[in-house]
Write a protein that holds these residues in place. Sequence first.
Motif, PDB file in Angstrom:
ATOM      1  N   GLU B  81      49.169  41.463  32.929  1.00 34.27           N
ATOM      2  CA  GLU B  81      48.212  40.488  32.395  1.00 34.27           C
ATOM      3  C   GLU B  81      47.888  39.397  33.394  1.00 34.27           C
ATOM      4  N   LEU B  82      48.878  39.023  34.162  1.00 32.07           N
ATOM      5  CA  LEU B  82      48.634  37.999  35.183  1.00 32.07           C
ATOM      6  C   LEU B  82      47.628  38.503  36.211  1.00 32.07           C
ATOM      7  N   HIS B  83      47.782  39.770  36.575  1.00 30.76           N
ATOM      8  CA  HIS B  83      46.822  40.333  37.531  1.00 30.76           C
ATOM      9  C   HIS B  83      45.430  40.361  36.937  1.00 30.76           C
ATOM     10  N   GLN B  84      45.344  40.658  35.670  1.00 35.03           N
ATOM     11  CA  GLN B  84      44.031  40.636  35.028  1.00 35.03           C
ATOM     12  C   GLN B  84      43.419  39.241  35.064  1.00 35.03           C
ATOM     13  N   LYS B  85      44.254  38.253  34.811  1.00 33.51           N
ATOM     14  CA  LYS B  85      43.774  36.872  34.881  1.00 33.51           C
ATOM     15  C   LYS B  85      43.261  36.583  36.296  1.00 33.51           C
ATOM     16  N   ALA B  86      44.018  37.029  37.272  1.00 37.02           N
ATOM     17  CA  ALA B  86      43.623  36.788  38.666  1.00 37.02           C
ATOM     18  C   ALA B  86      42.296  37.472  38.961  1.00 37.02           C
ATOM     19  N   ASP B  87      42.141  38.683  38.456  1.00 36.63           N
ATOM     20  CA  ASP B  87      40.869  39.395  38.636  1.00 36.63           C
ATOM     21  C   ASP B  87      39.728  38.582  38.041  1.00 36.63           C
ATOM     22  N   ALA B  88      39.969  38.103  36.840  1.00 34.95           N
ATOM     23  CA  ALA B  88      38.934  37.327  36.162  1.00 34.95           C
ATOM     24  C   ALA B  88      38.574  36.090  36.976  1.00 34.95           C
ATOM     25  N   LEU B  89      39.594  35.468  37.534  1.00 32.94           N
ATOM     26  CA  LEU B  89      39.345  34.276  38.350  1.00 32.94           C
ATOM     27  C   LEU B  89      38.492  34.604  39.556  1.00 32.94           C
ATOM     28  N   GLU B  90      38.787  35.752  40.154  1.00 30.39           N
ATOM     29  CA  GLU B  90      38.010  36.113  41.346  1.00 30.39           C
ATOM     30  C   GLU B  90      36.568  36.427  40.973  1.00 30.39           C
ATOM     31  N   ARG B  91      36.391  37.051  39.829  1.00 33.96           N
ATOM     32  CA  ARG B  91      35.023  37.287  39.360  1.00 33.96           C
ATOM     33  C   ARG B  91      34.299  35.972  39.167  1.00 33.96           C
ATOM     34  N   GLN B  92      35.009  35.068  38.513  1.00 37.53           N
ATOM     35  CA  GLN B  92      34.397  33.779  38.218  1.00 37.53           C
ATOM     36  C   GLN B  92      34.054  33.036  39.496  1.00 37.53           C
ATOM     37  N   MET B  93      34.896  33.248  40.498  1.00 35.78           N
ATOM     38  CA  MET B  93      34.670  32.622  41.787  1.00 35.78           C
ATOM     39  C   MET B  93      33.361  33.123  42.374  1.00 35.78           C
ATOM     40  N   ARG B  94      33.156  34.416  42.281  1.00 31.06           N
ATOM     41  CA  ARG B  94      31.917  34.979  42.821  1.00 31.06           C
ATOM     42  C   ARG B  94      30.706  34.434  42.065  1.00 31.06           C
ATOM     43  N   GLU B  95      30.851  34.292  40.761  1.00 29.80           N
ATOM     44  CA  GLU B  95      29.735  33.738  39.975  1.00 29.80           C
ATOM     45  C   GLU B  95      29.412  32.320  40.405  1.00 29.80           C
ATOM     46  N   LEU B  96      30.455  31.583  40.666  1.00 33.52           N
ATOM     47  CA  LEU B  96      30.285  30.217  41.117  1.00 33.52           C
ATOM     48  C   LEU B  96      29.520  30.197  42.426  1.00 33.52           C
ATOM     49  N   GLY B  97      29.848  31.156  43.283  1.00 27.70           N
ATOM     50  CA  GLY B  97      29.140  31.262  44.553  1.00 27.70           C
ATOM     51  C   GLY B  97      27.664  31.514  44.313  1.00 27.70           C
ATOM     52  N   ALA B  98      27.387  32.387  43.350  1.00 25.72           N
ATOM     53  CA  ALA B  98      25.993  32.704  43.041  1.00 25.72           C
ATOM     54  C   ALA B  98      25.278  31.462  42.541  1.00 25.72           C
ATOM     55  N   LEU B  99      25.973  30.704  41.720  1.00 30.28           N
ATOM     56  CA  LEU B  99      25.361  29.486  41.195  1.00 30.28           C
ATOM     57  C   LEU B  99      25.078  28.499  42.325  1.00 30.28           C
ATOM     58  N   ALA B 100      26.031  28.359  43.225  1.00 29.52           N
ATOM     59  CA  ALA B 100      25.842  27.458  44.363  1.00 29.52           C
ATOM     60  C   ALA B 100      24.599  27.881  45.138  1.00 29.52           C
ATOM     61  N   LYS B 101      24.488  29.176  45.376  1.00 34.82           N
ATOM     62  CA  LYS B 101      23.323  29.702  46.083  1.00 34.82           C
ATOM     63  C   LYS B 101      22.043  29.349  45.347  1.00 34.82           C
ATOM     64  N   ALA B 102      22.080  29.545  44.038  1.00 33.19           N
ATOM     65  CA  ALA B 102      20.889  29.268  43.234  1.00 33.19           C
ATOM     66  C   ALA B 102      20.499  27.800  43.337  1.00 33.19           C
ATOM     67  N   VAL B 103      21.477  26.933  43.224  1.00 30.90           N
ATOM     68  CA  VAL B 103      21.189  25.497  43.291  1.00 30.90           C
ATOM     69  C   VAL B 103      20.632  25.154  44.673  1.00 30.90           C
ATOM     70  N   ARG B 104      21.280  25.699  45.691  1.00 32.52           N
ATOM     71  CA  ARG B 104      20.822  25.472  47.061  1.00 32.52           C
ATOM     72  C   ARG B 104      19.361  25.912  47.187  1.00 32.52           C
ATOM     73  N   HIS B 105      19.089  27.057  46.604  1.00 30.75           N
ATOM     74  CA  HIS B 105      17.730  27.578  46.695  1.00 30.75           C
ATOM     75  C   HIS B 105      16.748  26.639  46.004  1.00 30.75           C
ATOM     76  N   VAL B 106      17.111  26.219  44.823  1.00 34.34           N
ATOM     77  CA  VAL B 106      16.231  25.325  44.065  1.00 34.34           C
ATOM     78  C   VAL B 106      15.930  24.071  44.887  1.00 34.34           C
ATOM     79  N   ALA B 107      16.942  23.601  45.597  1.00 35.64           N
ATOM     80  CA  ALA B 107      16.760  22.385  46.389  1.00 35.64           C
ATOM     81  C   ALA B 107      15.699  22.577  47.478  1.00 35.64           C
ATOM     82  N   ASN B 108      15.610  23.787  48.003  1.00 36.61           N
ATOM     83  CA  ASN B 108      14.721  24.012  49.145  1.00 36.61           C
ATOM     84  C   ASN B 108      13.384  24.644  48.802  1.00 36.61           C
ATOM     85  N   CYS B 109      13.340  25.297  47.657  1.00 35.55           N
ATOM     86  CA  CYS B 109      12.189  26.150  47.352  1.00 35.55           C
ATOM     87  C   CYS B 109      10.937  25.325  47.066  1.00 35.55           C
TER      88      CYS B 109
END
Lengths: 145, 145
Positions: B81-109
Amino acid sequence: MKLLDIGEVSEASGLPASALRYYEEQGLIAPAGRRGLRRQYEPEVLMQLTLISMGKAAGFTLDEIGSIFGNRGRPVLPREELHQKADALERQMRELGALAKAVRHVANCQAESQFDCQAFQRLMRVNIKTMQRRARKNGGRKAPV
Amino acid sequence: MKLLDIGEVSEASGLPASALRYYEEQGLIAPAGRRGLRRQYEPEVLMQLTLISMGKAAGFTLDEIGSIFGNRGRPVLPREELHQKADALERQMRELGALAKAVRHVANCQAESQFDCQAFQRLMRVNIKTMQRRARKNGGRKAPV
DNA sequence: CTAGCAACTCAAGCCGACTTGAGGTCAAGC
DNA sequence: GCTTGACCTCAAGTCGGCTTGAGTTGCTAG
Protein backbone atom coordinates in the motif's frame (compact mmCIF):
# COMPACT_ATOMS: atom_id res chain seq x y z
CA MET A 1 -21.82 22.57 -31.83
CA LYS A 2 -24.07 20.57 -29.55
CA LEU A 3 -24.74 21.95 -26.11
CA LEU A 4 -24.56 19.76 -23.03
CA ASP A 5 -27.02 19.21 -20.24
CA ILE A 6 -25.64 19.44 -16.74
CA GLY A 7 -26.05 15.68 -16.44
CA GLU A 8 -23.85 15.12 -19.44
CA VAL A 9 -21.19 17.47 -18.15
CA SER A 10 -21.37 15.72 -14.83
CA GLU A 11 -20.99 12.35 -16.50
CA ALA A 12 -18.10 13.49 -18.67
CA SER A 13 -16.22 15.29 -15.93
CA GLY A 14 -17.04 12.98 -13.07
CA LEU A 15 -18.17 15.93 -10.97
CA PRO A 16 -21.60 15.88 -9.33
CA ALA A 17 -24.08 18.39 -10.71
CA SER A 18 -24.20 20.08 -7.33
CA ALA A 19 -20.51 20.86 -7.61
CA LEU A 20 -21.03 22.35 -11.06
CA ARG A 21 -23.75 24.62 -9.75
CA TYR A 22 -21.49 25.57 -6.91
CA TYR A 23 -18.67 26.45 -9.31
CA GLU A 24 -21.07 28.61 -11.20
CA GLU A 25 -22.10 30.39 -8.03
CA GLN A 26 -18.42 31.06 -7.42
CA GLY A 27 -18.02 32.47 -10.89
CA LEU A 28 -15.71 29.77 -12.21
CA ILE A 29 -17.91 28.48 -14.99
CA ALA A 30 -21.11 29.56 -16.69
CA PRO A 31 -23.61 27.84 -18.94
CA ALA A 32 -23.92 29.14 -22.48
CA GLY A 33 -27.63 29.58 -21.77
CA ARG A 34 -30.73 27.81 -20.57
CA ARG A 35 -33.39 25.70 -22.11
CA GLY A 36 -36.33 26.29 -19.84
CA LEU A 37 -34.71 26.06 -16.45
CA ARG A 38 -31.96 23.79 -17.59
CA ARG A 39 -28.40 24.93 -17.97
CA GLN A 40 -26.85 24.26 -21.35
CA TYR A 41 -23.08 24.04 -21.48
CA GLU A 42 -20.62 24.39 -24.29
CA PRO A 43 -18.25 21.42 -24.54
CA GLU A 44 -15.45 23.87 -23.78
CA VAL A 45 -16.52 23.78 -20.16
CA LEU A 46 -14.86 20.39 -19.84
CA MET A 47 -11.49 22.00 -20.38
CA GLN A 48 -12.26 24.59 -17.77
CA LEU A 49 -13.18 21.85 -15.36
CA THR A 50 -9.92 20.09 -16.04
CA LEU A 51 -8.10 23.25 -15.16
CA ILE A 52 -10.13 23.61 -11.99
CA SER A 53 -9.42 20.04 -10.96
CA MET A 54 -5.74 20.45 -11.59
CA GLY A 55 -5.69 23.65 -9.63
CA LYS A 56 -7.44 22.01 -6.73
CA ALA A 57 -5.06 19.08 -6.77
CA ALA A 58 -2.31 21.65 -6.51
CA GLY A 59 -3.87 23.14 -3.41
CA PHE A 60 -5.34 26.35 -4.80
CA THR A 61 -8.63 27.60 -3.46
CA LEU A 62 -11.44 28.05 -5.97
CA ASP A 63 -10.95 31.73 -5.58
CA GLU A 64 -7.32 31.56 -6.59
CA ILE A 65 -8.13 29.31 -9.49
CA GLY A 66 -10.60 31.89 -10.64
CA SER A 67 -7.95 34.55 -10.67
CA ILE A 68 -5.50 32.44 -12.64
CA PHE A 69 -7.84 31.18 -15.31
CA GLY A 70 -10.30 34.01 -15.04
CA ASN A 71 -13.33 34.66 -17.12
CA ARG A 72 -13.46 32.12 -19.87
CA GLY A 73 -9.73 31.62 -20.14
CA ARG A 74 -8.64 35.23 -19.99
CA PRO A 75 -6.35 35.41 -16.99
CA VAL A 76 -7.02 38.06 -14.44
CA LEU A 77 -3.53 38.29 -13.03
CA PRO A 78 -0.60 40.09 -14.64
CA ARG A 79 2.16 38.05 -16.29
CA GLU A 80 4.57 38.54 -13.47
CA GLU A 81 2.24 37.07 -10.88
CA LEU A 82 1.42 34.15 -13.10
CA HIS A 83 5.09 33.33 -13.37
CA GLN A 84 5.35 33.47 -9.61
CA LYS A 85 2.48 31.02 -9.33
CA ALA A 86 4.21 28.75 -11.79
CA ASP A 87 7.42 28.96 -9.76
CA ALA A 88 5.49 28.03 -6.65
CA LEU A 89 3.97 25.08 -8.46
CA GLU A 90 7.36 23.84 -9.52
CA ARG A 91 8.64 24.13 -5.98
CA GLN A 92 5.67 22.21 -4.75
CA MET A 93 6.29 19.61 -7.38
CA ARG A 94 9.78 19.04 -6.07
CA GLU A 95 8.43 18.71 -2.54
CA LEU A 96 6.01 16.13 -3.75
CA GLY A 97 8.90 14.24 -5.25
CA ALA A 98 10.67 14.33 -1.92
CA LEU A 99 7.58 12.99 -0.21
CA ALA A 100 7.26 10.19 -2.74
CA LYS A 101 10.88 9.29 -2.06
CA ALA A 102 10.27 9.32 1.66
CA VAL A 103 7.23 7.07 1.38
CA ARG A 104 9.11 4.73 -0.92
CA HIS A 105 11.89 4.60 1.59
CA VAL A 106 9.57 3.89 4.45
CA ALA A 107 8.14 1.00 2.49
CA ASN A 108 11.53 -0.62 2.11
CA CYS A 109 13.46 0.39 5.17
CA GLN A 110 14.22 -2.19 7.82
CA ALA A 111 14.87 0.20 10.70
CA GLU A 112 12.67 -0.09 13.78
CA SER A 113 11.55 3.49 13.44
CA GLN A 114 12.22 5.82 10.55
CA PHE A 115 13.82 8.16 12.98
CA ASP A 116 16.56 5.61 13.58
CA CYS A 117 17.39 5.47 9.90
CA GLN A 118 20.22 7.57 8.60
CA ALA A 119 19.03 7.65 5.00
CA PHE A 120 15.61 8.82 6.08
CA GLN A 121 17.06 11.52 8.25
CA ARG A 122 18.99 12.84 5.28
CA LEU A 123 15.81 12.83 3.19
CA MET A 124 14.13 14.96 5.78
CA ARG A 125 16.90 17.33 6.64
CA VAL A 126 16.56 19.50 3.59
CA ASN A 127 12.82 19.78 3.98
CA ILE A 128 12.98 20.92 7.55
CA LYS A 129 14.93 23.84 6.22
CA THR A 130 12.50 24.79 3.47
CA MET A 131 9.69 24.42 5.92
CA GLN A 132 11.33 26.80 8.33
CA ARG A 133 12.04 29.30 5.61
CA ARG A 134 8.40 29.24 4.67
CA ALA A 135 7.30 29.54 8.26
CA ARG A 136 9.43 32.61 8.87
CA LYS A 137 7.90 34.31 5.89
CA ASN A 138 4.25 33.94 6.62
CA GLY A 139 3.97 33.34 10.33
CA GLY A 140 2.82 29.79 9.83
CA ARG A 141 -0.55 30.65 8.35
CA LYS A 142 -2.19 29.03 5.34
CA ALA A 143 -0.05 27.48 2.60
CA PRO A 144 1.22 30.20 0.25
CA VAL A 145 1.02 27.74 -2.66
CA MET B 1 18.98 15.87 24.99
CA LYS B 2 17.08 19.00 25.84
CA LEU B 3 13.31 18.90 25.69
CA LEU B 4 11.34 21.64 24.01
CA ASP B 5 8.44 23.72 25.23
CA ILE B 6 5.48 23.97 22.90
CA GLY B 7 6.46 27.58 22.24
CA GLU B 8 9.88 26.51 21.04
CA VAL B 9 8.45 23.85 18.79
CA SER B 10 6.00 26.38 17.45
CA GLU B 11 8.80 28.83 16.77
CA ALA B 12 11.00 26.22 15.12
CA SER B 13 8.26 24.68 13.01
CA GLY B 14 6.30 27.81 12.23
CA LEU B 15 3.10 26.10 13.36
CA PRO B 16 0.88 27.77 15.96
CA ALA B 17 0.71 26.00 19.30
CA SER B 18 -2.99 25.40 18.79
CA ALA B 19 -2.20 23.37 15.69
CA LEU B 20 0.31 21.28 17.63
CA ARG B 21 -2.28 20.51 20.30
CA TYR B 22 -4.71 19.62 17.58
CA TYR B 23 -2.22 17.22 15.97
CA GLU B 24 -1.78 15.62 19.34
CA GLU B 25 -5.52 15.22 19.73
CA GLN B 26 -5.52 13.50 16.34
CA GLY B 27 -2.76 11.17 17.44
CA LEU B 28 -0.11 12.45 15.04
CA ILE B 29 2.39 13.64 17.60
CA ALA B 30 2.87 13.33 21.32
CA PRO B 31 4.98 15.14 23.87
CA ALA B 32 7.67 13.12 25.64
CA GLY B 33 6.05 14.19 28.89
CA ARG B 34 4.90 17.17 30.88
CA ARG B 35 6.48 19.57 33.27
CA GLY B 36 3.58 20.64 35.40
CA LEU B 37 0.92 21.16 32.77
CA ARG B 38 3.36 22.00 30.04
CA ARG B 39 4.06 19.67 27.19
CA GLN B 40 7.72 18.81 26.70
CA TYR B 41 8.74 17.68 23.25
CA GLU B 42 11.74 15.78 21.98
CA PRO B 43 13.49 17.58 19.11
CA GLU B 44 12.56 14.60 16.95
CA VAL B 45 9.07 16.01 16.76
CA LEU B 46 10.31 18.58 14.27
CA MET B 47 10.97 15.82 11.79
CA GLN B 48 7.50 14.45 12.31
CA LEU B 49 6.07 17.88 11.71
CA THR B 50 8.02 18.16 8.49
CA LEU B 51 6.50 14.90 7.34
CA ILE B 52 3.06 16.14 8.29
CA SER B 53 3.53 19.38 6.40
CA MET B 54 4.76 17.56 3.34
CA GLY B 55 1.85 15.20 3.51
CA LYS B 56 -0.58 18.06 3.76
CA ALA B 57 1.03 19.86 0.86
CA ALA B 58 0.46 16.68 -1.09
CA GLY B 59 -3.22 16.72 -0.27
CA PHE B 60 -3.41 13.96 2.32
CA THR B 61 -5.77 14.32 5.24
CA LEU B 62 -4.26 14.22 8.70
CA ASP B 63 -5.80 10.83 9.06
CA GLU B 64 -4.06 9.46 6.04
CA ILE B 65 -0.78 10.99 7.09
CA GLY B 66 -1.17 9.20 10.37
CA SER B 67 -1.53 5.89 8.62
CA ILE B 68 1.52 6.43 6.46
CA PHE B 69 3.91 7.66 9.11
CA GLY B 70 2.12 6.05 11.99
CA ASN B 71 3.14 5.93 15.58
CA ARG B 72 6.53 7.52 15.92
CA GLY B 73 7.74 6.65 12.46
CA ARG B 74 6.58 3.06 12.30
CA PRO B 75 4.30 2.87 9.32
CA VAL B 76 0.90 1.39 9.82
CA LEU B 77 0.30 0.34 6.25
CA PRO B 78 1.80 -2.71 4.55
CA ARG B 79 4.59 -2.23 2.03
CA GLU B 80 2.37 -2.77 -0.95
CA GLU B 81 0.00 0.00 0.00
CA LEU B 82 2.85 2.35 0.70
CA HIS B 83 4.18 1.77 -2.79
CA GLN B 84 0.76 2.53 -4.18
CA LYS B 85 0.72 5.78 -2.25
CA ALA B 86 4.14 6.60 -3.66
CA ASP B 87 2.89 5.86 -7.17
CA ALA B 88 -0.03 8.15 -6.62
CA LEU B 89 2.29 10.87 -5.41
CA GLU B 90 4.42 10.57 -8.49
CA ARG B 91 1.36 10.80 -10.69
CA GLN B 92 0.25 13.85 -8.83
CA MET B 93 3.69 15.30 -9.25
CA ARG B 94 3.43 14.96 -13.00
CA GLU B 95 0.03 16.63 -12.96
CA LEU B 96 1.47 19.48 -11.01
CA GLY B 97 4.12 19.82 -13.67
CA ALA B 98 1.42 19.99 -16.31
CA LEU B 99 -0.36 22.67 -14.37
CA ALA B 100 2.84 24.68 -14.01
CA LYS B 101 3.31 24.43 -17.76
CA ALA B 102 -0.24 25.55 -18.35
CA VAL B 103 0.12 28.55 -16.07
CA ARG B 104 3.44 29.44 -17.67
CA HIS B 105 1.78 29.23 -21.04
CA VAL B 106 -1.11 31.42 -20.01
CA ALA B 107 1.38 34.01 -18.81
CA ASN B 108 3.02 34.21 -22.23
CA CYS B 109 0.27 33.43 -24.68
CA GLN B 110 -1.11 36.16 -26.87
CA ALA B 111 -4.40 34.50 -27.76
CA GLU B 112 -7.61 36.29 -26.80
CA SER B 113 -8.76 33.36 -24.71
CA GLN B 114 -6.76 30.29 -23.80
CA PHE B 115 -9.41 28.21 -25.42
CA ASP B 116 -8.50 29.75 -28.76
CA CYS B 117 -4.92 28.65 -28.42
CA GLN B 118 -3.79 25.44 -30.07
CA ALA B 119 -0.80 24.89 -27.81
CA PHE B 120 -2.94 25.26 -24.73
CA GLN B 121 -5.51 22.85 -26.04
CA ARG B 122 -2.81 20.26 -26.51
CA LEU B 123 -1.59 20.85 -22.96
CA MET B 124 -5.06 20.13 -21.66
CA ARG B 125 -6.05 17.26 -23.86
CA VAL B 126 -4.07 14.62 -22.02
CA ASN B 127 -5.33 15.77 -18.66
CA ILE B 128 -8.94 15.61 -19.61
CA LYS B 129 -8.33 11.94 -20.20
CA THR B 130 -6.66 11.21 -16.90
CA MET B 131 -9.39 13.16 -15.17
CA GLN B 132 -12.07 11.07 -16.82
CA ARG B 133 -10.30 7.86 -15.94
CA ARG B 134 -10.19 8.94 -12.34
CA ALA B 135 -13.81 10.01 -12.38
CA ARG B 136 -15.04 6.70 -13.72
CA LYS B 137 -13.22 4.90 -10.94
CA ASN B 138 -14.51 6.75 -7.94
CA GLY B 139 -17.72 8.38 -8.99
CA GLY B 140 -16.21 11.83 -8.69
CA ARG B 141 -15.94 11.81 -4.93
CA LYS B 142 -12.97 12.99 -2.90
CA ALA B 143 -9.46 12.93 -4.42
CA PRO B 144 -8.02 9.41 -4.30
CA VAL B 145 -4.52 10.89 -3.84
C1' DC C 1 -53.16 15.43 -22.11
C1' DT C 2 -50.62 13.87 -18.61
C1' DA C 3 -47.06 11.30 -16.23
C1' DG C 4 -42.15 11.11 -15.55
C1' DC C 5 -38.10 12.54 -14.77
C1' DA C 6 -34.24 15.45 -14.97
C1' DA C 7 -33.21 19.83 -13.50
C1' DC C 8 -34.21 23.72 -10.80
C1' DT C 9 -33.85 26.91 -6.18
C1' DC C 10 -32.84 27.85 -1.56
C1' DA C 11 -31.69 26.87 3.09
C1' DA C 12 -29.50 24.01 6.03
C1' DG C 13 -26.09 20.66 7.17
C1' DC C 14 -21.41 18.47 7.24
C1' DC C 15 -16.41 17.58 7.43
C1' DG C 16 -11.68 18.79 8.04
C1' DA C 17 -8.53 21.60 10.13
C1' DC C 18 -7.91 24.72 12.90
C1' DT C 19 -8.69 29.32 15.74
C1' DT C 20 -10.65 31.90 19.38
C1' DG C 21 -12.08 32.97 23.95
C1' DA C 22 -13.04 32.42 28.65
C1' DG C 23 -11.37 31.00 32.66
C1' DG C 24 -7.65 28.19 35.26
C1' DT C 25 -2.60 26.67 36.59
C1' DC C 26 2.06 27.11 37.75
C1' DA C 27 7.31 28.02 37.82
C1' DA C 28 10.46 31.93 37.73
C1' DG C 29 12.08 36.25 38.79
C1' DC C 30 11.67 40.28 41.50
C1' DG D 1 5.16 35.76 48.61
C1' DC D 2 3.41 37.75 44.70
C1' DT D 3 2.99 38.89 40.04
C1' DT D 4 3.66 37.78 35.33
C1' DG D 5 3.57 35.28 31.30
C1' DA D 6 3.60 31.08 29.10
C1' DC D 7 0.95 27.35 29.10
C1' DC D 8 -3.30 24.71 30.00
C1' DT D 9 -8.56 22.85 28.97
C1' DC D 10 -12.88 22.85 26.83
C1' DA D 11 -16.55 24.62 24.07
C1' DA D 12 -17.78 27.14 20.37
C1' DG D 13 -16.85 29.40 16.07
C1' DT D 14 -14.97 29.79 11.20
C1' DC D 15 -14.00 28.81 6.43
C1' DG D 16 -13.92 26.26 2.20
C1' DG D 17 -16.20 23.18 -0.55
C1' DC D 18 -19.69 20.83 -1.26
C1' DT D 19 -24.06 17.67 -0.21
C1' DT D 20 -28.73 16.95 1.15
C1' DG D 21 -33.53 17.67 1.23
C1' DA D 22 -37.85 19.77 0.42
C1' DG D 23 -40.66 21.62 -2.65
C1' DT D 24 -41.09 23.43 -7.89
C1' DT D 25 -40.84 23.54 -13.09
C1' DG D 26 -41.06 22.10 -17.69
C1' DC D 27 -39.34 19.22 -21.95
C1' DT D 28 -40.56 14.59 -23.84
C1' DA D 29 -42.70 10.23 -24.63
C1' DG D 30 -46.75 7.44 -24.53
